[in-house]
Design a protein around this motif. Sequence first.
Motif, PDB file in Angstrom:
ATOM      1  N   CYS B   6       0.872  -1.178   0.000  1.00 46.59           N
ATOM      2  CA  CYS B   6       0.000   0.000   0.000  1.00 46.59           C
ATOM      3  C   CYS B   6       0.910   1.231   0.000  1.00 46.59           C
ATOM      4  CB  CYS B   6      -0.903   0.023   1.221  1.00 46.59           C
ATOM      5  SG  CYS B   6      -1.844   1.563   1.347  1.00 46.59           S
ATOM      6  N   CYS B   9       0.276   2.666   3.658  1.00 44.24           N
ATOM      7  CA  CYS B   9       0.442   1.891   4.895  1.00 44.24           C
ATOM      8  C   CYS B   9       1.652   0.966   4.857  1.00 44.24           C
ATOM      9  CB  CYS B   9      -0.803   1.050   5.159  1.00 44.24           C
ATOM     10  SG  CYS B   9      -2.298   2.019   5.181  1.00 44.24           S
ATOM     11  N   HIS B  57      -7.859  -0.097  -0.123  1.00 43.77           N
ATOM     12  CA  HIS B  57      -7.364  -0.617   1.149  1.00 43.77           C
ATOM     13  C   HIS B  57      -8.474  -0.541   2.201  1.00 43.77           C
ATOM     14  CE1 HIS B  57      -3.747  -1.006   4.093  1.00 43.77           C
ATOM     15  NE2 HIS B  57      -4.613  -2.000   4.176  1.00 43.77           N
ATOM     16  N   CYS B  61      -5.926   2.294   5.117  1.00 44.45           N
ATOM     17  CA  CYS B  61      -6.035   3.742   4.916  1.00 44.45           C
ATOM     18  C   CYS B  61      -7.283   4.152   4.146  1.00 44.45           C
ATOM     19  CB  CYS B  61      -4.806   4.242   4.178  1.00 44.45           C
ATOM     20  SG  CYS B  61      -4.604   3.437   2.566  1.00 44.45           S
TER      21      CYS B  61
HETATM   22 ZN   LIG Z   1      -3.264   1.610   3.048  1.00 44.39          ZN
END
Ligand SMILES: [Zn+2]
Lengths: 1150, 80
Positions: B6, B9, B57, B61
């Motif tokens: 990600c 993240c 996601h 997030c």
């Molecule tokens: Zn994320």
Amino acid sequence: MNRLPERLGEVIDRGTTLSFSWNGQEFSAFAGDTVVSALAAAGQRVFSRSFKYHRPRGLLTASFHDPGCMVQIGDEPNVRGAHRLVTDSMVVTSQNTWPSLRFDVRGANRLVGRFLAPGFYYKTFIRPQRLWPTYERVLRQFVHAGEISPDTRVEHRSTRFAHPDVLVAGGGPAGMAAAVAAARAGARVLLVEEEHQLGGHLRYVGSPAELAELRTEVTASGVEVLTDSVVLGRYDQNWLAVLQRGSGERLIKARARVLIVACGLIERPYVFAGNDLPGVMLSTAVRRLINLYAVKPGERAVVLTANSDGDAAVRDLLDAGVEVAEVVDARSGGDILRAHGRRGLRTVELPGGRRIEADLLVTATGWTAPTALLNQAGDVPVYSAAAARFLPGGKASEDVLAVGGLAGDGTLDELRAHAGAVGAEAARRAATHRYRQLTRTPTAVAGRAPVGGPIEIPDLPVHEHPALFRAKSHGMVDFSEDVSSSDIHLAVREGYDSAELAKRYTTATMGPLQGKLEMVNAIAMVAEATGRSVAETGTTTWRPMYAPVTLGALAGRTVQPVRRSPMHAWHQANGAVPLVAGQWIRPDHYGDPAAEVRAVRTAVGIIDVTPIGKLDLRGPDVPKLLNLLYVNKWSKLAVGRVRYGVMCAEDGVVLDDGVTGRLGPDHYLMSTTSSGAAAVWEWIENWLQTERPEWNVHVTPVTTSYASVNVAGPRSAELIGRLAEGVDLTDFEYMNVRTARLAGVDGCVLWRIGFTGEPSYELHVPAGYGLHVWETLLAHGEDLGVRPFGVEAQRILRLEKGHLIVGQDTDGLTRAFSAGLDRLVKLDKDDFVGKPELLWQHDQGAQTRLVGLQPVNGQIVPPEASQLVAADTTRIVGRVTSSRMSPTLGRSICLAQVEAALAGPDTEVTVLLPDGRRIPARVTEHLAHVDPHGARLHTAGTPGTFRQHPPPVARSPIRTAAHAVGGSPNAALTLADHSALAKVVVRAPHAKAMAASLGVPFGRAARAADGTLVIGAGPGEWLVLGPADSGDGLLKQLRRQAEEVGGFVSVVDLTHGRAMLRLTGDRAADVLASVCAIDLDSDFTPNGAALRTSVATLVTDLVRDDQQGVPSYLLHCERSSGQSLWDAVLDAGAEHGIEISGEPTPSPEE
Amino acid sequence: MIQLPCPWCGPRNVTEFRYAGERTPRPDPGTATPRQWRAYLYLRRNPCGVVEENWYHTAGCRRFFTLHRDTASNAVKETR
Ligand SMILES: [Zn+2]
């Protein structure tokens, strides 16, 4: 008794005697004995009957993978008896040996073996099909498995997520050396060993000094060791399934940066007639028996040896007092022909016919490399004819390395040196990988980049070994499936001439051993029968699982999160029949849905509609968003007004519907269907993030920030008036929205909308006060005849009113015009989602239409999904989508999808009932069966006058009390409910002015000067926590801050929308590791880290907020899931001694 | 189970994400022909090789992002 005097290195504790039973007879064992070693010590030789021919079977490998040693222990079937340690009072029985192990009637199968040749099942039982039930009954008698009991106690296996830098599969000398080297190089190492002790073959080859030294090094280097554990499989990116056995199985899901495969070698049986007789054993088996368990494996032995291990076995046998009658050396051309005996070995026949009396025949003819984990990492092992075994092909991905016997031969020192270098190199690769991950993880502290180049790995020699597979007689290849070498020859003759085909046809390698003993021999037999070499014949794939695993271990703790409304406990206590809708538990009804309908039509009813999706929309561009997503127009919605909207997908199919109200100039509240709440939120984010990133809109889900109650009926205004303050109910028309104080609760949202067709008010109450308002409504409405109603009554009411339910009256193909939304769709808008398809549907005309439908005989209620057919034919022209008996009309009413040509009023259609009856039904003029013109909606009646109410009580979403077992504040591991804390979410552009003003980046949390905790919860998203009851002040302060900073900032109170817990203690990370896949090591998740992830399958925000240096985690999730999260963490903490701490907050029931 | 990087993240297990499909640009709804529009709705390249795809996601997030993933090896071209 076959127990030898004490042996150096034995694993039994002679000071502890245990007793157990075997087929009803008492036996004794020493602690450390396996079931089979104890029985062998007592002179037992037969432990099971074989799968197909029911031949007696004894010890072959004396290890986990001994095919003849599967037993039943208590109610646990298929236990590996040569591995499982005896415990006191254990009840062990043999499997599949009716009527007894000594006399097995099905042993007669031996005589009919030729009828059980390969493909027997296919050939014999394929026809006639009607006889299959008979075949099944007979065959089931032969099934080779133990018995499970329906009375077995239900237990849950736990799971653990692990994140080792280096995972070493195999704790022999090479695995230990690799683990130590990796740990010394700074790696976090997990060492997994299948046996009960580290050491591998060093344990039984008489090297106690080396073994002790390696074990000391392992302990000193800080390696985490799991014995009696096995790596079941390797999946993409080194996702490893590790089974930890011992007391209660545990599945460890490990993400290893580097995997070192150190599985050693498995000794290979030799194929000859009688090779499965009890008394025929591998050299490693006799050495295990003698040196680990001090068991004399026989009295008089013949040894066939092709290598130094066989020679060493001869020495061990002599040392144990076994008479070695003959040593046949295969290296100088020696061989055996067959073994004779019925219940056990009697004589060994050599080529030429000489027979030697013996009760033990030991073979040492070569090795199988268990390359499973390498195969699963992409490697294709290659066959070395010189070494007569498979070797790694070097194609495994670079995060998987091999050491030890799997990789090559050599002295112990050479193997240790090689493994040490591989371990250090693995640590280096892992450090590089770890550093790369740390630099990409916002919570992490990356530290310094690792330095240093690759470590040179010395080559291992590969020694020559004679290729020995089969004597000049046929014998067993697959001991667990009873497949012989002649079976494989027959399969090849029948055309199954590749390893993969012969395997499937004969089922060789497909039994419980999955190829560990029989794979190479099976390939060699195919090679022999086809005239090809073993290398040309190739290998078959080793698939996961490497070792058997129970379904319980795979299932782990089955977490089924449930969502509960703040009134859930009230519903339960008041006789609600629960209905599970999505994850929500809702009251279907309270005993009599028809009476509930009548109460709404004649007086007033209240329904808990908390699951209705609610999205807080803020920003100047919200009207643009609404215009894009809804099919109707939204530009001119005044503050205080509400509009109904329908969303379609890009294919024009109806996606969701609901009402949206404008609460302020830049502030809207959108409602969605209960089931669509999550999808609509994601849908909006998708459009905002990917297609319209320039729009200023912030979306905050507030579904469970509010308890939602619909108050419906002619007397609803009277009831609402008794609770409401701060709102003029006389100036509150249908399709309007207001904020008000209800029963003393500020910040409630009141909507004049309704699904039931009655005048009604939808109340959104800050969730903690939901039960207070609900109970006040019931108390104040008692004289009005108020009654709670459930989902069923609401479904009837809405059907009477003709309101469609998306997903019930529409399906995945229903475009807006087929749903009767003609007047809503505004094709003159520039753009909206799905517009082109709706334009085309409009031009071509909808093929099907949603209509109201009434059976001519109003006493027949057609089941939903009944087909509509054309008169006198079976041509399907539509279907009933909703159907109920209407208590208001006293007749059945329906909604239906029907071909457009039949959609006109009064058209008669035929409903085909499931029982075959055809009944006539008429299309109605309107969708609504009751009050089609909506006269009732506008007659809200006179609002009642305000009445006093009990003081509001804010309740927690979590019921902690039931678990409170005297938690002490000094407990080492505590869980506390912090749901009462004030929680305000701030949304602002990432890394802009407001971000600087808050001073906390995404991924971090920090305390502000005033003691509030500011959490960088997401990109451009902060959550600010303050003490309980500080919400209003916090909200004001943050709004002031936002104004000072300027720009587009939203501040939303989520105090009631989130459940929050705090887990504190040195073992807190261990608790979370069983429900959360995040690496909680202090470099990835240090104090002050903030992240969102999945905890016990719930989307959860996790903040590490240590307390006086003790690790502590704040966990918060969407309010309605709070109880599920609490229960899951408490459950995971049970094995660590978790206790409840903190002040109890009023629970949902108090 | 693979991990996806990600961009916000860091690497996370793929079960935290929802696959949002191959990237398919939205045609101008004012001028798109039915053929173009339905290609946007239903037609995907589905290559054996590198594909540009969207992910959401969900359990992190809550950002949409684009990845270049090799469908044969699951290798992901890191975005930074
Ligand atoms: Zn994320």
